[in-house]
Design a protein around this motif. Structure first.
Motif, short mmCIF file in Angstrom:
data_model
loop_
_atom_site.label_atom_id
_atom_site.label_comp_id
_atom_site.label_asym_id
_atom_site.label_seq_id
_atom_site.Cartn_x
_atom_site.Cartn_y
_atom_site.Cartn_z
N TYR A 195 0.74 -1.41 0.12
CA TYR A 195 0.02 0.06 -0.04
C TYR A 195 0.83 1.01 -0.16
CZ TYR A 195 -3.43 -3.14 1.78
OH TYR A 195 -4.35 -4.35 2.20
N VAL A 202 -6.22 -0.98 -2.46
CA VAL A 202 -6.27 -1.01 -0.92
C VAL A 202 -7.43 -1.69 -0.61
CG1 VAL A 202 -6.08 -0.08 1.38
CG2 VAL A 202 -4.60 0.86 -0.08
N ILE A 203 -8.64 -1.39 -0.94
CA ILE A 203 -10.21 -1.91 -0.64
C ILE A 203 -9.99 -3.18 -1.22
CG2 ILE A 203 -12.48 -1.41 -0.88
CD1 ILE A 203 -12.09 1.61 -1.06
N VAL A 245 -10.06 -9.91 4.44
CA VAL A 245 -11.05 -10.21 5.42
C VAL A 245 -11.77 -11.52 5.20
CG1 VAL A 245 -13.39 -9.59 6.32
CG2 VAL A 245 -11.57 -7.99 6.14
N GLY A 266 -4.58 3.80 -5.76
CA GLY A 266 -4.24 3.20 -4.49
C GLY A 266 -5.55 2.70 -3.81
N VAL A 267 -6.43 3.64 -3.90
CA VAL A 267 -7.70 3.55 -3.06
C VAL A 267 -8.44 2.24 -3.48
CG1 VAL A 267 -10.15 4.23 -2.90
CG2 VAL A 267 -8.38 5.80 -2.59
N LEU A 296 -7.79 -5.47 0.91
CA LEU A 296 -8.70 -5.53 2.23
C LEU A 296 -9.66 -6.58 2.12
CD1 LEU A 296 -8.86 -1.88 3.77
CD2 LEU A 296 -7.31 -3.75 4.36
N VAL A 297 -10.68 -6.45 0.98
CA VAL A 297 -11.71 -7.27 1.02
C VAL A 297 -10.94 -8.91 1.09
CG1 VAL A 297 -13.50 -8.26 -0.34
CG2 VAL A 297 -13.21 -5.87 -0.02
N ARG A 330 -5.74 7.66 -6.32
CA ARG A 330 -6.82 7.01 -7.14
C ARG A 330 -6.57 5.79 -7.23
NH1 ARG A 330 -8.34 4.67 -10.69
NH2 ARG A 330 -6.51 5.05 -11.94
#
Lengths: 233, 526
Positions: B152, B171-172, B179, B167-168, B175-176, B165
């Motif tokens: 990240y 990263v999301i 999880v 990176g968002v 993250l998914v 832009r």
């Protein structure tokens, strides 16, 4: 292993709410969604230990009988720290995004959009050079050089010149004069065609008028006038 | 030497972490930072080599961290597959580091603060090594998180609008996937009472079929996002190209392959009697075709190569999904080949960007004449990627196709056709890119670059006058050397194909006998 029912339901709600929020385009909501989702996962891990019991050991009785499982607690500690660190990073990034773009939402990729637009332009350009034909003659959207003049209003270049002349004319009267002159010259050259077309149009119009029977006398007059004009020419 | 191995195995994780600490402290002394980073990665490479030969000779090695014996303690396990991945990844990370540091030293745009780069890069290396060595599902998760968090930071270096832009999204999505992986671990622990992979290998097969299926699908989803398998691959071509060139190179080369490694490991060890073979084969075929069709639509070289990256993940998944010994060997060989070739391509593209000021085929041109060295460095890995004999891409694909034929079923045969088609389309994409960016007169392009046009015209004049032209590479020599080393390594994959293939075959044999792995880790217990 038994699990407290309320906690299981809470875990389900956390997951559901988290996923719902993560589907939003707004970044702060995504962040909140991630926090809920992460906590849901953490709760899931701690629940795998079953019902907790206190205390772990009193230091004398070292039997593991009735002890709660320590491994999920070790796992969840690590997971919590990771979730926490990533949340902080995400928050910083969202703030940076806000500072730079004044937008708290996911931005479209310019390069992606460009690819989409480029393709449209390319296909149009290809069509005009390779496939444009004589079907529409010089009336095609981007006609080829030397296309047939189908409706006798001059080649595209000539039409452009005329338009420019009209635009350049110092006063409206003069512009009208130019336009009239052009129309005259065209009708002179192809009077036969014009007259026929005009007559047909008039017939059709009159037929409709008769059918509908709502047109005023005035409208008929105009139609007649048009027809006369065509005949005169 | 066998006594030395248990000491060496944790070092590829430990040394970069210590290095990250040191470089963080030294953040004001750039030169000292660079020396420390390079020395540490060099040491890791030497250690990885020793571990590979040691493991090949003496079998898998198990190290219980902190003296806590499995299954309660965390174990690091080095078998042939881990050691092979470790050595290739250390070679790649070292070359990319040299490339990145000399780029930074010559870059006056100040977009990349060096003080952050070194520590996060070393954490990335530690995370990758930890993932390869993990003998414990939760430790694998920790390894993933280590390199993800570092990635990240690296992806958003400088925090420009464009990188934020990209990176968002990155990263999301990551993250998914994390999880999902974490949830899978939770459920696996609930179902089996352990996260040690050797124990899981024994216990998962005792679970009811539907529970097994849920665990299997959850893990595959988590890893599939990381490995960019269609339809979970959409994020990759969006986020990788905006990062600095060396960062993109190491991400493209290694991060997706860590996902593939995790899939190989779980498919063979945890779900050996897998029932998801057909969906995996279909996903592999779609990954190949959809990826390469995406590449055809692009005009930016970085994006083109990102799409081919997605496409070629399909080949590795094909080998894994076959599950036969030959299929696994081919998948392993192809993974090694792809790590090196993909990194080489991205490094070469970084040089092209430096030389030509852009990576868009709409403004590049004439590089063949202006910089022959660069052209070779792009052309060799590009041909290799599309599988032209005698390069390693060809060997890997032939091995995969043979493994597919061995199966005598219609689905693998369809996949072979898809694979051949993908290979041809890759050649088309590469050929077109080469024509546009390297062969064209720079004055003919859609958005001409004045510098290139002038230089090209001058070059033409000198040539016509019969004078000698002093060719200038126009990029720092250290970057050229680093790229050349990777390109040469990609050729070595061909020259040394036989021993490498032998190693891949033995690694696949290891994977085919999960019971050996279990008895190695758990000792007398099983």
């Amino acid at each position: 292993m038994s699990m407290p029912f309320v906690m299981v339901v809470a875990m389900g709600v956390l997951f559901a709410a988290g996923i719902y929020l993560m589907l939003e385009r707004s970044l702060t909501r995504v962040l909140l969604g991630f926090i809920l989702l992460g906590n849901g996962a953490n709760l899931l891990i701690i629940l795998t230990a079953g019902r907790g019991s206190v205390p772990l050991t009193d230091g004398k009785n070292l039997s593991t009988e009735g002890m709660s499982d320590p491994l999920p607690q070790a796992l969840i500690l690590t997971a919590i720290v990771i979730t926490f660190a990533v949340t902080a990073f995400l928050l910083a990034m969202i703030y940076r995004s806000w500072r730079l773009m004044r937008a708290d939402s996911l931005q479209d990729d310019d390069a992606d959009l460009q690819v989409a637009i480029t393709k449209v332009i390319d296909s149009e350009a290809e069509a005009s050079t390779d496939y444009d034909d004589t079907e529409f003659g010089d009336e095609a959207e981007s006609p080829i050089r030397g296309a047939v003049d189908l409706d006798d209003d001059g080649t595209p270049d000539e039409r452009e010149e005329i338009a420019a002349e009209i635009d350049d004319a110092p006063n409206p009267a003069q512009a009208d004069a130019i336009a009239e002159a052009v129309v005259d010259s065209q009708t002179d050259a192809h009077s036969a065609n014009e007259a026929e077309a005009a007559e047909e149009a008039t017939d059709a119009k009159e037929a409709t008028d008769a059918d509908v029977a709502t047109d005023t006398e005035e409208a008929k007059d105009t139609n007649d006038a048009k027809g006369t004009k065509g005949d005169d020419a | 030497m066998i006594d030395l191995l248990p000491v060496l195995i944790p070092l590829p994780v430990l040394l970069p972490l210590i290095g990250a600490g040191i470089t963080l402290v030294l953040s004001k002394y750039t030169k000292a930072q660079n020396v420390v980073s390079i020395a540490i990665l060099l040491a890791v490479m030497v250690i990885a080599t020793v571990v590979l030969f040691g493991v090949d000779a003496h079998g898998p090695q198990v190290v219980a961290i902190g003296g806590w014996e499995p299954p309660a303690g965390i174990v690091l396990v080095a078998d042939r597959l881990s050691a092979l991945m470790l050595i290739v990844s250390s070679l790649v990370t070292l070359c990319v580091l040299v490339y990145a540091l000399s780029q930074d030293a010559n870059d006056d745009s100040n977009e990349t603060p060096i003080s952050v780069f070194n520590p996060s890069y070393l954490v990335l290396c530690a995370g990758i090594a930890n993932s390869f060595l993990a003998g414990d599902l939760f430790n694998l998760y920790v390894g993933f998180e280590m390199f993800l968090v570092a990635s990240y930071v690296l992806l958003t270096l400088g925090a420009t609008a464009e990188r934020i832009r990209a990176g968002v999204t990155y990263v999301i999505i990551s993250l998914v996937s994390s999880v999902i992986f974490l949830t899978a671990i939770g459920i696996i622990y609930a179902a089996t009472g352990t996260v040690n992979m050797a124990q899981l290998s024994e216990r998962i097969s005792d679970l009811p079929a539907d529970v097994q299926m849920i665990l299997h699908v959850l893990l595959l989803l988590g890893f599939g996002i990381k490995a960019a398998i269609f339809p979970l691959s959409f994020w990759l071509p969006d986020s990788y190209p905006t990062a600095p060139a060396p960062v993109t190179a190491v991400f493209a080369g290694l991060l997706t392959k860590v996902g593939i490694y995790a899939i190989i490991r779980t498919e063979t060890l945890l779900f050996a009697d897998s029932s998801l073979r057909v969906p995996l084969l279909i996903a592999a075929g779609l990954t190949m075709l959809v990826g390469i069709l995406g590449a055809i639509a692009q005009s930016e070289i970085k994006r083109i190569v990102s799409f081919t990256l997605v496409s070629h993940i399909g080949y590795m998944l094909f080998g894994v999904a076959l599950g036969t010994s030959v299929g696994l060997s081919a998948a392993i060989y192809y993974t090694l080949h792809h790590i090196i070739v993909q990194t080489a391509l991205f490094l070469a593209i970084g040089l092209v960007e430096m030389r030509g000021g852009s990576t868009s085929t709409r403004s590049l041109g004439g590089l063949m004449v202006l910089s022959p060295v660069l052209t070779i460095m792009f052309f060799v890995p590009a041909l290799n990627l599309s599988g032209i004999p005698p390069f390693s891409g060809f060997i890997g694909k032939v091995a995969l196709f043979l493994a597919g034929f061995d199966d005598h079923a219609w689905l693998p045969t369809v996949l072979i056709v898809a694979g051949a088609l993908t290979s041809l389309l890759t050649l088309y994409v590469i050929g077109r890119t080469f024509n546009l960016a390297f062969w064209r007169d720079p004055a003919d392009v859609e958005e001409p670059n004045a510098d290139l046009v002038d230089e090209f015209a001058e070059r033409k004049k000198t040539l016509l006058a019969g004078k000698k032209w002093k060719s200038q590479i126009g990029v720092p020599p250290a970057m050229v050397v680093a790229t050349s080393v990777i390109v040469i390594a990609s050729i070595v994959l061909t020259v040394a194909a036989e021993p490498l293939w032998g190693m891949a075959e033995r690694a696949a044999e290891n994977l085919q006998t999960p019971l050996d792995y279990v008895s190695n880790v758990l000792g007398d217990e099983s």
